[in-house]
Design a protein around this motif. Sequence first.
Motif, PDB file in Angstrom:
ATOM      1  N   THR A 213       7.188   5.957   0.406  1.00 15.49           N
ATOM      2  CA  THR A 213       6.724   4.680   0.952  1.00 15.49           C
ATOM      3  C   THR A 213       7.132   4.503   2.408  1.00 15.49           C
ATOM      4  N   VAL A 216       4.553   6.169   4.571  1.00 14.08           N
ATOM      5  CA  VAL A 216       3.327   5.359   4.620  1.00 14.08           C
ATOM      6  C   VAL A 216       3.516   4.180   5.568  1.00 14.08           C
ATOM      7  N   GLU A 219       3.417   5.265   9.231  1.00 12.92           N
ATOM      8  CA  GLU A 219       2.047   5.494   9.686  1.00 12.92           C
ATOM      9  C   GLU A 219       1.346   4.156   9.964  1.00 12.92           C
ATOM     10  N   LYS A 220       1.616   3.176   9.109  1.00 11.39           N
ATOM     11  CA  LYS A 220       1.005   1.859   9.297  1.00 11.39           C
ATOM     12  C   LYS A 220       1.515   1.205  10.580  1.00 11.39           C
ATOM     13  N   ILE A 245      -5.143   4.931   7.880  1.00 18.08           N
ATOM     14  CA  ILE A 245      -4.005   5.410   7.089  1.00 18.08           C
ATOM     15  C   ILE A 245      -4.493   6.259   5.929  1.00 18.08           C
ATOM     16  N   LEU A 249      -3.259  10.057   5.391  1.00 23.07           N
ATOM     17  CA  LEU A 249      -2.526  10.477   4.209  1.00 23.07           C
ATOM     18  C   LEU A 249      -3.232  11.630   3.498  1.00 23.07           C
TER      19      LEU A 249
END
Length: 314
Positions: A213, A216, A219-220, A245, A249
Amino acid sequence: MAEISAKLVQQLRQKTGAGMMDCKKALKETDGDIEKGIEWLRQKGIAGATKKSDRIAAEGSIETYIEPNGRVGVLIEINSQTDFVARNEAFKALAQNLAKQAATADTVESLLAQPYSEDKDKTVEQSITETIAQLGENIKVRRFVNYSVQSGKQGVVDSYIHTGGRVGVLVELKCESEATAKTEDLKTLARNVAMQVAACPNVEYVSVDQIPTQIVQKEKDIEMGRDDLAKKPDNIKEKIVQGRIDKRLKEMTLLDQPYIRDQSTSIEELVKQTGSSVGEEVSISSFTRYILGEGIEKKEENFADEVAAQIGNK
């Protein structure tokens, strides 16, 4: 025979840089005499070898070992200073033997401490030191990974080595039955998946749900801060960011990659096709990719200066 104390061993080690076991043996052979111990190590080529241990080893080879039953596999990186030594038969034999032996080790340290498979009277570390003395270059076991299909489970482990040992991949597939684990269909899938991983250096995870997480979120955060979104309404910005995103991913995951032999098929679809062929569920459990010398800072030297320096040290 004089008592060989830990302090005496340490003194010899500080003077020569040789390993603890080598120093202890040298002192036993010379009745605890430090100076004679140094001479003994030099005669064995060990003291000279340890002087080479500070040299940067960024060449070498990536080797693999797969047990005949296909349930255990190893991927190992062994470094030398030059590609010339990596092509030497003594180095190749050492690398192949250590790949096989690493199947029973947990760490590099535990591997080095094991009795060497080709000479039980020596440890792996001692055998490497002797090879250093023989070839005149530093040699290091940098890293390895071993996969083993768990007891009571079914599957297969396979590997792929590319570009003469400079890229290596180890993969593990799961299936439901022993019969399927032995099929050519599953073995072929394992080999093709390993080749796919070698061809996709940006792939880090099997599937999107394996991505942590925090990755993620990172990246956000990157996407939310891009200049081209600064003036967008929040609801539009969120949709654009989510789309970016999702794309990013998928670039990081193996199952979402186009199959290198058929770009119209994804790896996920390839796995499902094999499952349909063997009549049961098949999945990719894990993979590891090594690139030779990756992350090692190489020291650039002028060859003529290096030769002159070596002559001056003799």
